[in-house]
Motif scaffolding. Structure first.
Motif, PDB file in Angstrom:
ATOM      1  N   GLU A 269      -5.617   2.233   5.206  1.00 45.87           N
ATOM      2  CA  GLU A 269      -6.548   2.436   4.103  1.00 45.87           C
ATOM      3  C   GLU A 269      -6.081   1.683   2.850  1.00 45.87           C
ATOM      4  OE1 GLU A 269      -7.867   6.632   4.334  1.00 45.87           O
ATOM      5  OE2 GLU A 269      -7.812   6.530   2.144  1.00 45.87           O
ATOM      6  N   LEU A 270      -4.782   1.792   2.602  1.00 46.93           N
ATOM      7  CA  LEU A 270      -4.199   1.116   1.436  1.00 46.93           C
ATOM      8  C   LEU A 270      -4.435  -0.401   1.517  1.00 46.93           C
ATOM      9  CD1 LEU A 270      -0.662   1.874   0.042  1.00 46.93           C
ATOM     10  CD2 LEU A 270      -1.272  -0.458   0.535  1.00 46.93           C
ATOM     11  N   ILE A 341       5.148  -0.270   0.665  1.00 49.10           N
ATOM     12  CA  ILE A 341       5.692  -0.758  -0.610  1.00 49.10           C
ATOM     13  C   ILE A 341       5.486  -2.273  -0.709  1.00 49.10           C
ATOM     14  CG2 ILE A 341       7.859  -1.178  -1.864  1.00 49.10           C
ATOM     15  CD1 ILE A 341       8.776   1.606  -0.751  1.00 49.10           C
ATOM     16  N   ASP A 342       5.766  -2.977   0.375  1.00 47.45           N
ATOM     17  CA  ASP A 342       5.612  -4.438   0.357  1.00 47.45           C
ATOM     18  C   ASP A 342       4.150  -4.850   0.197  1.00 47.45           C
ATOM     19  OD1 ASP A 342       8.301  -4.477   0.679  1.00 47.45           O
ATOM     20  OD2 ASP A 342       8.290  -5.155   2.762  1.00 47.45           O
ATOM     21  N   GLY A 348       4.271  -1.451  -6.049  1.00 48.56           N
ATOM     22  CA  GLY A 348       4.995  -0.527  -5.180  1.00 48.56           C
ATOM     23  C   GLY A 348       6.303  -0.045  -5.771  1.00 48.56           C
ATOM     24  N   THR A 349       6.771  -0.694  -6.823  1.00 53.55           N
ATOM     25  CA  THR A 349       8.040  -0.260  -7.438  1.00 53.55           C
ATOM     26  C   THR A 349       7.813   0.732  -8.568  1.00 53.55           C
ATOM     27  OG1 THR A 349       8.056  -2.016  -9.100  1.00 53.55           O
ATOM     28  CG2 THR A 349       9.076  -2.525  -6.976  1.00 53.55           C
ATOM     29  N   GLY A 361       3.689   7.552  -6.679  1.00 50.24           N
ATOM     30  CA  GLY A 361       4.997   6.986  -6.306  1.00 50.24           C
ATOM     31  C   GLY A 361       5.468   7.456  -4.944  1.00 50.24           C
ATOM     32  N   MET A 362       4.509   7.976  -4.169  1.00 49.63           N
ATOM     33  CA  MET A 362       4.831   8.592  -2.876  1.00 49.63           C
ATOM     34  C   MET A 362       5.568   7.658  -1.919  1.00 49.63           C
ATOM     35  SD  MET A 362       1.917   9.875  -0.248  1.00 49.63           S
ATOM     36  CE  MET A 362       1.231   8.286   0.186  1.00 49.63           C
ATOM     37  N   TRP A 363       5.198   6.361  -1.928  1.00 48.14           N
ATOM     38  CA  TRP A 363       5.809   5.481  -0.914  1.00 48.14           C
ATOM     39  C   TRP A 363       7.274   5.229  -1.195  1.00 48.14           C
ATOM     40  CZ3 TRP A 363       3.527   5.422   3.473  1.00 48.14           C
ATOM     41  CH2 TRP A 363       2.138   5.552   3.546  1.00 48.14           C
ATOM     42  N   GLN A 364       7.632   5.092  -2.494  1.00 48.07           N
ATOM     43  CA  GLN A 364       9.052   4.950  -2.819  1.00 48.07           C
ATOM     44  C   GLN A 364       9.795   6.246  -2.495  1.00 48.07           C
ATOM     45  OE1 GLN A 364      11.002   2.616  -3.507  1.00 48.07           O
ATOM     46  NE2 GLN A 364       9.680   0.930  -4.189  1.00 48.07           N
ATOM     47  N   GLN A 365       9.156   7.352  -2.818  1.00 47.71           N
ATOM     48  CA  GLN A 365       9.751   8.660  -2.531  1.00 47.71           C
ATOM     49  C   GLN A 365      10.040   8.787  -1.028  1.00 47.71           C
ATOM     50  OE1 GLN A 365      10.197  11.441  -4.595  1.00 47.71           O
ATOM     51  NE2 GLN A 365      10.714  12.851  -2.948  1.00 47.71           N
TER      52      GLN A 365
END
Lengths: 405, 360
Positions: A269-270, A341-342, A348-349, A361-365
């Motif tokens: 989806e992203l 993130i990529d 993504g950062t 910030g879920m993906w970094q988490q």
């Protein structure tokens, strides 16, 4: 090979769907951990506890826990468990729990009648929450070398030492804990398994901030903490055996293939929605191929999970397909977070509630938490030892005699 | 819900494995390889007695009438023993194409002979998969012309199934085509270059109206190639574990060193879920149409990646010996490498999976 569900299971699924449709407004919002009686109101159960009670009444939580201990008393049925997990995930409704999936099965298997009545009913009602006191600063992968001592004094054990990586210790009501009770016995035979309240005098909890910026873990210090002798599960010196029982239950929970499939859908989806120069990321063939590679791995793990489920239903030991789940599942989740993130690039950062941050910030988490999970619950290297030795039959490393200096 | 092999399927695979153990030893493979023999008559004869060439052919035409999962189990065994016999082209792609797109008359004339092992069929689908170095295959009336590369199971084939640029499927008698065998790294299977010059052909009727036949046949082929890699990689893992448990250095078996043990564990951890992926894709081909193409693509691509990883790691576990001809490990390594490129490279088939999902 037959992937259809029989009518008994189709009916079960339909009833569950109807139940969720009618009742999901009663479910509490996503809360990361079971509620505790510390925050429960004096006036009765909080919404999470009421939701849990409703699920138990309908057989959707604490299914296999006997009725006399407050559960549903159903015979174990891995397929129904699977259907429950699947439907709650699809409906995005918070599932129920079985008290604590490490402690409760252990007490039911190895506890005394009195202990079962004391610990199991409040745990499954969500009135007694747990943390696990296993790892120590000097005892991680070599857990059996632990040195937190418990000495007998009158009717009590007196505990001194330190635990680390204790998830949820700041909120938990109780701890199940490994302590050394027979210092002169060989290391695996000198350990006992104790349960006690976190309000016991002499226990100090200090939050341990991780790379995610949160303090989900803690250090727990014991200074002459007194625990009654009858709060031991199993016999003195047999704690290692009791703990292995718990670890078995913990490992099964990590690397769940459902989670990987949900994540994959989120990234898909992203990549459709996020754009670079106005073009969806999905149009970039390099990103797309990475996503496809992860999809291939994800599907392999999903079907591997179906194979394990089938073995469990037939009461067969699944063997290798099960041994690899923690190692492969955690790695896959980590790679998926990295992929997301990529795909976001600089966006993504963003973290710390920054403007323009995506999904909180879920993906970094997740990317960082997953690394924690690759290390925790038996490191990837320990998993490879177990696969090599127990599943493939390769010899253990020879023991090295270490002379004290 | 039962995601497992039936007793019959386990028995089938065990029977084939026992036959291969007996008649497809490494010595036999070596000898065949030295002579460029990819249709070991004795072995093919025994497999025929079991009905293997007719696995996917309906009982009405003298076959066994089994499903793709059964064919995949057989392919896994053949890959596991690097068997020097035709299979993927002659016993999977050709019979499925004829059954899906042939007229009753065509089925009558070809299927019983394929099922009984009386004839074998080479298969050239390069025009559909991605043409290389070829002259387009075209049809005019009942004649085909052009050059097809990387036809499978060509040695001693009696007939060839060939795809045209328009995705039609034609059968051409071997005498009407010119075969030039090509020699790949993998000496256990035959591939070749076919040249047709107004060769009389028997076109499979319904393939002319519909490209879906060809795509469906390729789905099946991809699953079966993935299964072949699964078997070959499983053998390489087993050989690595055996070797690591026997070979001694520094007064210890090398499998007790974590560096070696972890290589074995990584191979097992990567490979074991592949088995489930192959089972699912094979089952989906017959029973879950909406998942069939996407899982066929992923099985093909993922097994190619994991196969290469296992082939490399297993060779490494064997140390210098793994690199020699003495152990013969390279036959499995090379089979996996050829499979990787057949019927679409991983990149190519993943791209197809993207199309199926509407990503492009």
């Amino acid at each position: 090979m037959d992937l259809e569900y029989s009518s008994e299971y189709e009916d079960f699924r339909n009833e569950l769907r109807n139940f969720l449709e009618e009742n999901k407004h009663l479910s509490p919002g996503a809360i990361a951990r079971p509620p505790t009686n510390r925050e429960g109101s004096e006036d009765g159960p909080n919404p999470a506890q009421r939701w849990q009670q409703l699920l138990i009444e309908h057989g959707y939580a604490a299914r296999t826990i006997p009725k006399e201990y407050g559960g549903c008393g159903e015979a174990p049925d891995p397929l129904k468990t699977h259907i429950i997990a699947e439907e709650f995930a699809k409906a995005r409704v918070r599932p129920g729990h079985s008290g604590d999936n490490r402690l409760v099965p252990t007490v039911l298997e190895l506890g005394t009648e009195e202990q079962k009545r004391w610990l199991v009913p409040p745990s499954i009602r969500g009135e007694m929450s747990w943390c696990q006191g296993y790892s120590e600063p000097g005892s991680g992968s070599d857990l059996a070398s632990l040195s937190t001592r418990a000495e007998v004094d009158g009717d009590d054990f007196v505990i001194n030492g330190q635990k680390i990586w204790t998830s949820g210790a700041q909120h938990a009501d109780m701890m199940f804990c490994l302590v050394r009770t027979e210092p002169d016995a060989p290391k695996h035979q000198g350990i006992s398994y104790l349960v006690f309240s976190m309000d016991t005098p002499g226990i100090e909890v200090r939050p341990l901030v991780t790379m995610t910026g949160d303090a989900t873990f803690n250090e727990v210090f014991f200074t002459d903490a007194r625990v009654p002798k009858n709060q031991i599960i199993g016999k003195r010196g047999e704690g290692w055996f009791v703990a292995n029982n718990t670890l078995k239950h913990e490992r099964e929970g990590l690397g769940d293939p459902h989670q990987a499939e949900n994540r994959f859908r989120e990234i898909e989806e992203l990549m459709r929605n996020e754009t670079v120069d106005g073009d969806p990321i999905m149009d970039n063939p390099t990103h797309r191929d990475r996503l496809l590679q992860l999809q291939g791995r994800m599907l392999a793990m999903k079907y591997n999970g179906m194979r394990v489920l089938t073995s469990q239903r037939k009461h067969e030991e699944p063997g290798l397909p099960r041994w690899i789940i923690k190692l492969q599942g955690c790695e896959l989740n980590h790679q998926m977070a990295a992929m997301a993130i990529d795909a976001l690039g600089e966006l993504g950062t963003l973290y710390h509630r920054s403007d323009h941050m995506r999904a909180g910030g879920m993906w970094q988490q997740r990317f960082m938490m997953d690394l924690g999970l690759i290390i925790g619950g038996g490191t990837a290297q320990i998993q490879k030892n177990m696969i090599g030795e127990r599943a493939l039959g390769l010899p253990k490393e020879p023991k090295v005699e270490v002379k004290p200096t | 819900m039962d995601f497992a092999l039936s007793e019959e399927q386990q028995f089938l695979q065990q029977t084939v494995n026992e036959l291969l153990q007996d008649q497809c030893s490494l010595d036999i493979v070596r000898q065949d390889a030295a002579e460029n023999e990819t249709k070991n008559q004795a072995l093919y004869g025994s497999l025929t007695e079991l009905g293997i060439p007719g696995t996917l052919i309906s009982e009405d035409y003298g076959g066994v009438g089994l499903r793709l999962l059964d064919a995949a189990l057989i392919a896994e065994s053949l890959g596991g023993s690097v068997a020097t016999v035709p299979y993927i082209g002659s016993s999977v792609l050709a019979p499925l194409a004829i059954q899906l797109a042939g007229s009753d008359e065509q089925k009558d004339s070809w299927l019983p002979k394929l099922a009984s092992g009386e004839i074998t069929c080479g298969v050239a689908l390069g025009e559909h998969i991605g043409a290389r170095d070829n002259t387009p295959i075209t049809s005019e009336g009942s004649k085909v012309s052009g050059r097809a590369m990387f036809a499978l199971d060509v040695q001693d084939a009696d007939v060839f199934l060939v795809a045209t640029v328009d995705d039609e499927l034609h059968l051409v008698e071997a005498n009407d085509a010119e075969l030039n065998r090509l020699f790949t790294i993998d000496k256990t299977r035959s591939v070749g270059e076919l040249t047709f010059d107004h060769a009389p052909s028997d076109s499979l009727e319904s393939s002319i109206d519909s490209t879906s036949t060809l795509a469906k046949v390729v789905d099946a082929g991809r699953v079966v190639v993935a299964a072949d890699t699964l078997g070959a990689a499983q053998s390489m893992l087993a050989k690595a574990v055996d070797y690591a448990g026997e070979r001694q250095q520094f007064n210890r078996v090398i499998g007790s060193f974590q560096a070696v043990k972890h290589m074995c564990a990584e191979m097992a951890a990567e490979l074991e879920p592949c088995r489930s992926l192959v089972w699912y894709a094979a089952h989906a081909y017959d029973a879950i149409p909406e998942d069939a193409r996407i899982t066929a693509c992923h099985a093909k691509a993922h097994l190619a990646e994991v196969g290469r990883f296992v082939a490399r790691k297993s060779t490494e576990v064997h140390g210098g010996m793994g690199f020699t001809d003495l152990l013969g490990l390279h036959y499995w390594f090379k089979r996996i490498e050829l499979n990787r490129q057949l019927l679409g490279t991983p990149e190519f088939v993943r791209n197809e999976a993207a199309k199926v999902q509407g990503w492009i």
